[in-house]
Motif scaffolding. Structure first.
Motif, mmCIF file in Angstrom:
data_model
loop_
_atom_site.group_PDB
_atom_site.id
_atom_site.type_symbol
_atom_site.label_atom_id
_atom_site.label_comp_id
_atom_site.label_asym_id
_atom_site.label_seq_id
_atom_site.Cartn_x
_atom_site.Cartn_y
_atom_site.Cartn_z
ATOM 1 N N UNK A 1 0.538 -1.537 0.283
ATOM 2 C CA UNK A 1 -0.075 -0.097 0.063
ATOM 3 C C UNK A 1 1.074 1.542 0.478
ATOM 4 N N UNK A 2 0.386 2.294 -1.468
ATOM 5 C CA UNK A 2 1.121 3.730 -1.005
ATOM 6 C C UNK A 2 0.165 4.425 -0.661
ATOM 7 N N UNK A 3 1.376 4.776 0.623
ATOM 8 C CA UNK A 3 0.373 6.085 1.231
ATOM 9 C C UNK A 3 0.981 7.796 1.549
ATOM 10 N N UNK A 4 0.069 8.143 1.734
ATOM 11 C CA UNK A 4 0.747 9.999 1.454
ATOM 12 C C UNK A 4 0.792 10.926 2.949
ATOM 13 N N UNK A 5 1.189 11.385 3.667
ATOM 14 C CA UNK A 5 0.884 12.173 4.430
ATOM 15 C C UNK A 5 1.100 13.460 4.418
ATOM 16 N N UNK A 6 -0.153 14.345 3.849
ATOM 17 C CA UNK A 6 -0.205 15.651 3.163
ATOM 18 C C UNK A 6 -0.447 16.418 4.400
ATOM 19 N N UNK A 7 -1.648 16.361 5.545
ATOM 20 C CA UNK A 7 -1.023 17.559 6.183
ATOM 21 C C UNK A 7 0.035 17.050 7.397
ATOM 22 N N UNK A 8 0.265 19.135 7.582
ATOM 23 C CA UNK A 8 1.642 19.173 7.717
ATOM 24 C C UNK A 8 3.009 18.958 7.163
ATOM 25 N N UNK A 9 3.840 18.338 8.080
ATOM 26 C CA UNK A 9 5.094 18.210 6.416
ATOM 27 C C UNK A 9 4.692 16.476 5.967
ATOM 28 N N UNK A 10 4.877 16.845 5.218
ATOM 29 C CA UNK A 10 4.745 15.783 3.504
ATOM 30 C C UNK A 10 5.167 14.518 3.792
ATOM 31 N N UNK A 11 5.125 13.002 3.744
ATOM 32 C CA UNK A 11 5.430 12.334 4.161
ATOM 33 C C UNK A 11 5.172 10.763 2.880
ATOM 34 N N UNK A 12 6.094 10.144 2.651
ATOM 35 C CA UNK A 12 5.369 9.256 1.897
ATOM 36 C C UNK A 12 5.839 7.368 2.643
ATOM 37 N N UNK A 13 4.994 6.467 2.292
ATOM 38 C CA UNK A 13 5.227 5.290 3.309
ATOM 39 C C UNK A 13 4.915 4.341 1.513
ATOM 40 N N UNK A 14 5.294 3.431 1.557
ATOM 41 C CA UNK A 14 5.449 2.375 0.914
ATOM 42 C C UNK A 14 5.812 0.838 1.634
ATOM 43 N N UNK A 15 4.086 -0.250 1.931
ATOM 44 C CA UNK A 15 4.171 -0.627 2.635
ATOM 45 C C UNK A 15 4.802 -0.522 4.195
ATOM 46 N N UNK A 16 4.359 0.758 4.572
ATOM 47 C CA UNK A 16 4.310 0.805 6.428
ATOM 48 C C UNK A 16 6.295 1.513 5.646
ATOM 49 N N UNK A 17 6.855 1.334 5.431
ATOM 50 C CA UNK A 17 8.208 1.584 5.415
ATOM 51 C C UNK A 17 8.419 3.236 4.787
ATOM 52 N N UNK A 18 8.794 4.258 5.146
ATOM 53 C CA UNK A 18 9.226 5.699 4.482
ATOM 54 C C UNK A 18 10.343 5.627 3.188
ATOM 55 N N UNK A 19 9.773 6.472 2.933
ATOM 56 C CA UNK A 19 10.404 6.237 1.468
ATOM 57 C C UNK A 19 11.142 7.819 1.423
ATOM 58 N N UNK A 20 12.359 7.888 0.530
ATOM 59 C CA UNK A 20 12.697 9.410 0.262
ATOM 60 C C UNK A 20 12.202 10.357 -0.971
ATOM 61 N N UNK A 21 11.875 11.415 -0.753
ATOM 62 C CA UNK A 21 11.084 11.981 -1.993
ATOM 63 C C UNK A 21 11.646 12.393 -2.458
ATOM 64 N N UNK A 22 11.042 12.879 -3.579
ATOM 65 C CA UNK A 22 11.957 12.919 -5.133
ATOM 66 C C UNK A 22 12.205 14.371 -4.931
ATOM 67 N N UNK A 23 12.260 15.090 -6.671
ATOM 68 C CA UNK A 23 12.751 16.339 -6.292
ATOM 69 C C UNK A 23 11.900 17.451 -5.923
ATOM 70 N N UNK A 24 11.397 18.308 -5.554
ATOM 71 C CA UNK A 24 10.463 19.584 -5.584
ATOM 72 C C UNK A 24 9.213 19.128 -6.763
ATOM 73 N N UNK A 25 9.982 19.375 -7.677
ATOM 74 C CA UNK A 25 8.470 19.710 -8.703
ATOM 75 C C UNK A 25 7.808 18.014 -9.299
ATOM 76 N N UNK A 26 8.217 16.853 -9.107
ATOM 77 C CA UNK A 26 8.233 16.462 -9.131
ATOM 78 C C UNK A 26 7.731 15.253 -7.754
ATOM 79 N N UNK A 27 7.818 15.898 -6.930
ATOM 80 C CA UNK A 27 6.759 15.370 -5.667
ATOM 81 C C UNK A 27 6.092 16.636 -5.413
ATOM 82 N N UNK A 28 5.791 17.967 -5.915
ATOM 83 C CA UNK A 28 4.542 19.074 -5.894
ATOM 84 C C UNK A 28 3.520 17.959 -6.895
#
Length: 250
Positions: free
Chosen positions: A1-28
């Protein structure tokens, strides 16, 4: 499952593991897609974050997103459209609010320390992307209104359950962030009266009147004055309430 925390400082997770965010525009772009209910065209994404017709920039951004864990399962593309298969806190909040599950909605989108709504995509500020930043400001405003709706709904629930101290605490928290909200001031006045604390109800009215006078040079609404009259009708502090209602400059 791919999860995005968008409220507050954004965070990405895949299968419960935090993954690094990409560059600003792809991330946006990723965050924008996560907020949509329908697939987006590459043309619209280019106009949102680059310039009209810059679909090549979208293609490069998608290539970067393809390097993220699990992208084969959550990033869906074809020659024209792009979409995500993702779980977000924003969508969970909206679903809880739609179901009038106000306690759950507030738990999803409230900051633990302040009890208040964090900023959507906090820290994500992009230069030379007016279309994206305008969209972000509109979404922040929309979610703020939904959060206020959830707060008001929860306060009403607690009042019906006669949990007056908890309702008052929540209302006062809201007033710390929105001191001109007369509806919430009125809720505090009513709740204090219901729990038998008319002195506190009157003090809240006085606070409201002073704020309105100082900030807007206005008087409380007739609905608020009518509430004071109701309190006057059954209050042990009858003379004090009558004095307040008959002396706007007191």
């Amino acid at each position: 499952m791919f999860e995005l925390k968008l409220l507050g400082v954004p965070e990405l997770k895949w299968q419960g593991e935090v993954i690094p965010a990409p560059a600003p525009k792809p991330f946006a772009m990723l965050c924008y897609l996560a907020m949509q209910t329908e697939p987006c065209s590459r043309k619209d994404l280019a106009e949102l974050l680059w310039e009209a017709g810059k679909t090549g920039s979208v293609r490069v951004a998608l290539a970067e997103l393809r390097n993220l864990l699990g992208s084969d399962e959550w990033l869906i593309t074809n020659d024209q459209l792009v979409s995500l298969n993702a779980v977000t806190d924003v969508k969970q909040f909206e679903k809880a609010l739609e179901s009038e599950n106000y306690a759950e909605a507030l738990a999803i989108c409230s900051e633990a320390k302040t009890g208040f709504q964090p900023t959507l995509l906090k820290g994500l500020e992009l230069r030379n992307t007016n279309n994206f930043m305008n969209w972000l400001e509109l979404e922040r405003s929309r979610l703020n209104e939904l959060f206020l709706t959830a707060l008001q709904g929860r306060i009403s629930e607690l009042e019906k359950q006669q949990k007056y101290p908890e309702a008052i605490k929540l209302a006062r928290t809201l007033l710390e962030h929105d001191k001109l909200n007369e509806d919430v001031h009125r809720s505090v006045i009513r709740l204090e009266h219901k729990r038998g604390n008319d002195e506190a109800a009157l003090a809240q009215f006085e606070q409201l009147r002073l704020i309105l006078k100082e900030e807007l040079d206005e008087e409380p609404l007739e609905e608020t004055l009518e509430l004071l009259r109701e309190i006057e009708g059954g209050s042990v502090s009858h003379s004090k309430v009558a004095f307040i209602l008959s002396n706007p400059n007191a």
